[in-house]
Design an enzyme around this catalytic site. Structure first.
Site, PDB file in Angstrom:
ATOM      1  N   ALA A 228       0.749  -1.257   0.000  1.00  0.00           N
ATOM      2  CA  ALA A 228       0.000   0.000   0.000  1.00  0.00           C
ATOM      3  C   ALA A 228       0.782   1.312   0.000  1.00  0.00           C
ATOM      4  O   ALA A 228       0.312   2.294  -0.560  1.00  0.00           O
ATOM      5  CB  ALA A 228      -0.940  -0.009   1.197  1.00  0.00           C
ATOM      6  N   ALA A 229       1.932   1.374   0.671  1.00  0.00           N
ATOM      7  CA  ALA A 229       2.592   2.685   0.839  1.00  0.00           C
ATOM      8  C   ALA A 229       3.111   3.233  -0.497  1.00  0.00           C
ATOM      9  O   ALA A 229       3.519   2.449  -1.351  1.00  0.00           O
ATOM     10  CB  ALA A 229       3.765   2.546   1.803  1.00  0.00           C
ATOM     11  N   GLY A 231       0.360   5.089  -0.404  1.00  0.00           N
ATOM     12  CA  GLY A 231      -1.058   5.061  -0.094  1.00  0.00           C
ATOM     13  C   GLY A 231      -1.986   5.784  -1.056  1.00  0.00           C
ATOM     14  O   GLY A 231      -3.172   5.926  -0.774  1.00  0.00           O
ATOM     15  N   ASN A 232      -1.464   6.209  -2.210  1.00  0.00           N
ATOM     16  CA  ASN A 232      -2.352   6.912  -3.151  1.00  0.00           C
ATOM     17  C   ASN A 232      -3.464   6.013  -3.679  1.00  0.00           C
ATOM     18  O   ASN A 232      -4.612   6.440  -3.808  1.00  0.00           O
ATOM     19  CB  ASN A 232      -1.549   7.458  -4.337  1.00  0.00           C
ATOM     20  CG  ASN A 232      -0.813   8.724  -3.961  1.00  0.00           C
ATOM     21  OD1 ASN A 232      -1.122   9.343  -2.939  1.00  0.00           O
ATOM     22  ND2 ASN A 232       0.162   9.103  -4.762  1.00  0.00           N
ATOM     23  N   LYS A 233      -3.093   4.760  -3.961  1.00  0.00           N
ATOM     24  CA  LYS A 233      -4.131   3.861  -4.481  1.00  0.00           C
ATOM     25  C   LYS A 233      -5.064   3.437  -3.351  1.00  0.00           C
ATOM     26  O   LYS A 233      -6.251   3.195  -3.570  1.00  0.00           O
ATOM     27  CB  LYS A 233      -3.502   2.654  -5.188  1.00  0.00           C
ATOM     28  CG  LYS A 233      -2.735   3.088  -6.427  1.00  0.00           C
ATOM     29  CD  LYS A 233      -2.097   1.947  -7.157  1.00  0.00           C
ATOM     30  CE  LYS A 233      -1.137   2.442  -8.226  1.00  0.00           C
ATOM     31  NZ  LYS A 233       0.132   2.982  -7.707  1.00  0.00           N
ATOM     32  N   GLU A 251       1.559  -3.108   4.371  1.00  0.00           N
ATOM     33  CA  GLU A 251       2.849  -2.529   3.977  1.00  0.00           C
ATOM     34  C   GLU A 251       3.901  -3.155   4.867  1.00  0.00           C
ATOM     35  O   GLU A 251       3.815  -3.080   6.082  1.00  0.00           O
ATOM     36  CB  GLU A 251       2.819  -1.009   4.127  1.00  0.00           C
ATOM     37  CG  GLU A 251       4.164  -0.323   3.894  1.00  0.00           C
ATOM     38  CD  GLU A 251       4.854  -0.693   2.583  1.00  0.00           C
ATOM     39  OE1 GLU A 251       4.233  -0.583   1.512  1.00  0.00           O
ATOM     40  OE2 GLU A 251       6.026  -1.132   2.635  1.00  0.00           O
ATOM     41  N   ASP A 278       4.087  -8.252   6.048  1.00  0.00           N
ATOM     42  CA  ASP A 278       4.359  -8.757   4.706  1.00  0.00           C
ATOM     43  C   ASP A 278       3.105  -9.500   4.244  1.00  0.00           C
ATOM     44  O   ASP A 278       2.660 -10.442   4.910  1.00  0.00           O
ATOM     45  CB  ASP A 278       5.564  -9.707   4.799  1.00  0.00           C
ATOM     46  CG  ASP A 278       6.004 -10.233   3.450  1.00  0.00           C
ATOM     47  OD1 ASP A 278       5.152 -10.354   2.548  1.00  0.00           O
ATOM     48  OD2 ASP A 278       7.196 -10.520   3.304  1.00  0.00           O
ATOM     49  N   ASP A 298      -0.028  -3.921  -6.250  1.00  0.00           N
ATOM     50  CA  ASP A 298       0.806  -2.963  -6.987  1.00  0.00           C
ATOM     51  C   ASP A 298       2.213  -3.083  -6.394  1.00  0.00           C
ATOM     52  O   ASP A 298       2.710  -2.168  -5.741  1.00  0.00           O
ATOM     53  CB  ASP A 298       0.205  -1.562  -6.775  1.00  0.00           C
ATOM     54  CG  ASP A 298       0.941  -0.465  -7.503  1.00  0.00           C
ATOM     55  OD1 ASP A 298       1.249  -0.651  -8.684  1.00  0.00           O
ATOM     56  OD2 ASP A 298       1.220   0.584  -6.883  1.00  0.00           O
ATOM     57  N   CYS A 355       4.558   0.054 -12.427  1.00  0.00           N
ATOM     58  CA  CYS A 355       4.935   1.265 -13.175  1.00  0.00           C
ATOM     59  C   CYS A 355       6.214   0.943 -13.957  1.00  0.00           C
ATOM     60  O   CYS A 355       7.131   1.749 -14.039  1.00  0.00           O
ATOM     61  CB  CYS A 355       5.087   2.472 -12.264  1.00  0.00           C
ATOM     62  SG  CYS A 355       6.206   2.238 -10.881  1.00  0.00           S
TER      63      CYS A 355
END
Ligand code: SAM
Length: 474
Positions: A228-229, A231-233, A251, A278, A298, A355
């Site tokens: 998650a970090a 944390g935008n998504k 995270e 984890d 992600d 990405c």
């Protein structure tokens, strides 16, 4: 001298490819971050010429106190290009100052060699692709509506129009309902709207995963953001879920976990439980997490799709990211994460995104994931294009897949060409899940439960747009 050591630490991590410039700087304590960032970026801009000067002056050979090239770089940067070394007198500073005359003359020589009339001409220039990417901001629907956001920006003097044409133009995005695009030079980091969490600075492509996952906005919803970090998504998922149900955000890194918590609190996310663990150690039979129906994955990747003015500074040294050993290791980890997500008994939809522009981390991982035992016994397959941003033009690479038809189900973004960073998104669904959700969308019995999707075929989209506005603005 501590300030210089902080900058050296960042440069060392960048050399070891431990993240993007932005990502690594995010781990610097906030009170030192601005100053350290300025020194790191300026040093990188002049790295080529500074390295040449240090080499020619034999600084590292003659001074054992200067223990690394990066330490020499930051100190010589400040000596030659700034206001001098900003530290009290000590053996390290003295070691550099002993060579001031030689360093200065080598610097003049390097300038002459390049025909540079000013120091600025020695700096590495920006990545031109960055100039074609608008500054995107996501309107945080958890706090306010798009209608109010539009009014606010118009009151500040912005006008609707092509964001690349003028610094005062902005527009609503064609694919992501909550997204606004501004001129690339627009800055919002000190804007009260950003500081209060009403707007989130997030690239367009980075908004695709949560939008495609389309989690439900129901009190009994259970969703996982596995990596998650910062944390935008996660905050995007939370906004789509209208802060309802439960969103577990994993995270594993302690520092990044702390950033995640700060970001989630700033974004007013109340349905999120952040977990510093984890994801691979989380049992899918855990009664708490095992109920998850939607998982966003992600994971860490090479970041080769990220285009920004800063990371371009690393490119000259690192050249193309063709370190296949590193990419293979990342791909093995990414596949492991997908396989683990597929073991969750209730999961219906898994978004896997990176990405990265490398097929090794994208199509190859998806291709392998489809052949795993978890996928076959769990009945997972790729969702069809109609569930995965159907109106987005750039799809997967057919030649990198076993079944080229699957390329249509994948989303790719090409850095610079698509007004976004480079990105890849896939959606795994179980059984006939996408047919089921398509039927559900058609019925639209509970409009608040479905995430706005402007990606429907044109006729449906017209009808839906009305509902979208309603659902968003009430
Ligand atoms: N989705 C995030 C966002 O949009 O803000 C970015 C995620 S970043 C690409 C990947 C993150 O996953 C990193 O913070 C990394 O520390 C974390 N991570 C990597 N492996 C993990 C694991 N096995 N479990 C939990 N977190 C993990």
């Amino acid at each position: 001298m501590n300030f210089y050591f902080e900058a050296v630490n960042v440069l060392d991590k960048l050399d070891a490819k431990k993240g993007s410039i932005k990502g690594v700087l995010a781990s610097v304590p906030e009170k030192n971050r601005k100053r350290t960032a300025a020194l790191v970026i300026e040093t990188l801009k002049y790295k080529q010429v500074l390295s040449e000067v240090i080499e020619a002056a034999q600084l590292l050979k003659q001074e054992k106190k200067i223990t690394s090239r990066n330490l020499a770089l930051v100190l010589v940067h400040d000596l030659l290009l700034s206001r001098g070394i900003q530290a009290g007198d000590g053996p390290i500073k003295q070691a550099v100052l002993r060579h001031k005359t030689r360093l200065t003359s080598e610097f003049t020589r390097a300038k002459l060699k390049r025909g540079a009339k000013s120091n600025e001409e020695l700096a590495q220039t920006d990545d031109s692709r960055a100039a074609s990417i608008p500054r995107y901001i996501r309107v945080n629907r958890t706090c306010w509506t798009m209608k109010d956001a539009l009014k606010t920006f118009q009151a500040q003097g912005y006008e609707l129009g092509d964001p690349l044409s003028s610094p005062k133009s902005f527009k609503q995005d064609d694919h992501i309902p909550d997204l606004l695009a501004f001129h690339p030079s627009a800055r919002f980091v000190d804007d009260p709207l950003y500081l209060s969490g009403k707007i989130i600075l997030q690239d367009k492509a980075s908004c695709f995963p949560a939008h495609i996952l389309a989690p439900p906005a129901r009190d009994n919803a259970v969703v996982i953001d596995a990596t998650a970090a910062p944390g935008n998504k996660t905050s995007h998922l939370c906004a789509i879920m209208q802060n309802k149900g439960k969103l577990y955000a994993f995270e594993r890194d302690r520092k990044r976990f702390s950033t995640l918590k700060t970001m989630l609190s700033k974004a007013h996310c109340t349905n999120v439980e952040a977990v510093n663990s984890d994801f691979l150690t989380i049992s899918s039979s855990d009664p708490k997490f095992g109920r998850a129906t939607h998982i966003l994955l992600d994971p860490s990747c090479s970041g080769s799709g990220i285009v920004n003015r800063m990371d371009h500074l690393l490119a000259a040294e690192q050249e193309e990211d063709d370190d296949s050993d590193r990419l293979n290791k990342l791909a093995a980890f990414q596949l492991k994460m997908i396989r683990h997500a597929m073991t969750f008994p209730s999961v219906q939809r898994i978004v896997y995104s990176t990405c990265s522009v490398h097929a090794i981390e994208n199509e190859h991982v998806v291709r392998q994931a489809l052949k795993t035992e978890e996928a076959t016994t769990g009945g997972f397959r790729l969702a069809r294009r109609n569930q995965v941003l159907p109106n987005w033009h750039r799809r997967g690479f057919p030649e990198k897949l076993d079944d080229p038809v699957n390329a249509d189900a994948l989303v790719r973004c090409s850095p610079g060409e698509d007004a976004t960073n480079g990105f890849f998104v896939s959606l795994f669904v179980r059984g006939d899940e996408d047919d089921a959700s398509e039927r559900a969308m058609k019925k639209r019995k509970e409009p608040a439960e479905a995430h706005d999707s402007p990606e429907q075929p044109a006729t449906k989209r017209k009808k839906k747009k009305k509902k979208t506005v309603k659902a968003t603005e009430t």
